[in-house]
Design a protein around this motif. Structure first.
Motif, PDB file in Angstrom:
ATOM      1  N   SER A 222      -7.194  14.814  -7.721  1.00  0.00           N
ATOM      2  CA  SER A 222      -7.104  14.456  -6.304  1.00  0.00           C
ATOM      3  C   SER A 222      -7.811  13.139  -5.990  1.00  0.00           C
ATOM      4  O   SER A 222      -7.802  12.696  -4.854  1.00  0.00           O
TER       5      SER A 222
ATOM      6  N   TRP B 201      -8.524   9.036  -5.931  1.00  0.00           N
ATOM      7  CA  TRP B 201      -7.680   7.883  -5.637  1.00  0.00           C
ATOM      8  C   TRP B 201      -7.667   6.935  -6.820  1.00  0.00           C
ATOM      9  O   TRP B 201      -8.685   6.727  -7.480  1.00  0.00           O
TER      10      TRP B 201
ATOM     11  N   ARG C  25      -3.301   8.753  -4.243  1.00  0.00           N
ATOM     12  CA  ARG C  25      -3.953   9.877  -4.936  1.00  0.00           C
ATOM     13  C   ARG C  25      -3.250  10.120  -6.262  1.00  0.00           C
ATOM     14  O   ARG C  25      -2.018  10.089  -6.343  1.00  0.00           O
TER      15      ARG C  25
END
Length: 96
Positions: A9, A11, A68
């Motif tokens: 999750s 970035w 993401r």
């Protein structure tokens, strides 16, 4: 949330190419591994450094954008691409 879920999750930065009519992720082909992949980078500076090492098309504009990792993996997989997280020198850090 597991450590694996947290990792997915996070970035990452990708290079997006545009011809003025639409945008798409800049994909690459590793001929040695016979695999198409989208390069992703842990930081924007690494993405900008890595851009100079990637194959590009003339007439396109390129920019780094954040996404993401789990979203990138899903989109890449739908189009037959893997995701490789690279460092600024172009070395593979992770394969997804």
């Amino acid at each position: 949330m597991t450590e694996w879920d947290e990792a997915l999750s996070r970035w990452v930065w990708v290079i997006v190419q545009s011809d003025g009519g639409g945008e798409q992720f800049l994909g690459q082909v590793d001929a040695d591994l016979n695999i198409s992949f989208i390069p992703a980078f842990p930081e924007k500076d690494a993405a900008l450094m890595g851009l100079g090492r990637l194959a590009r098309e003339k007439g396109m504009t390129y920019e780094a954008q954040a996404i993401r990792l789990d979203d990138l993996r899903a989109r890449a997989g739908q189009n037959g691409f893997a995701v490789f997280v690279l460092d600024g020198e172009g070395r593979i850090v992770e394969r997804h």
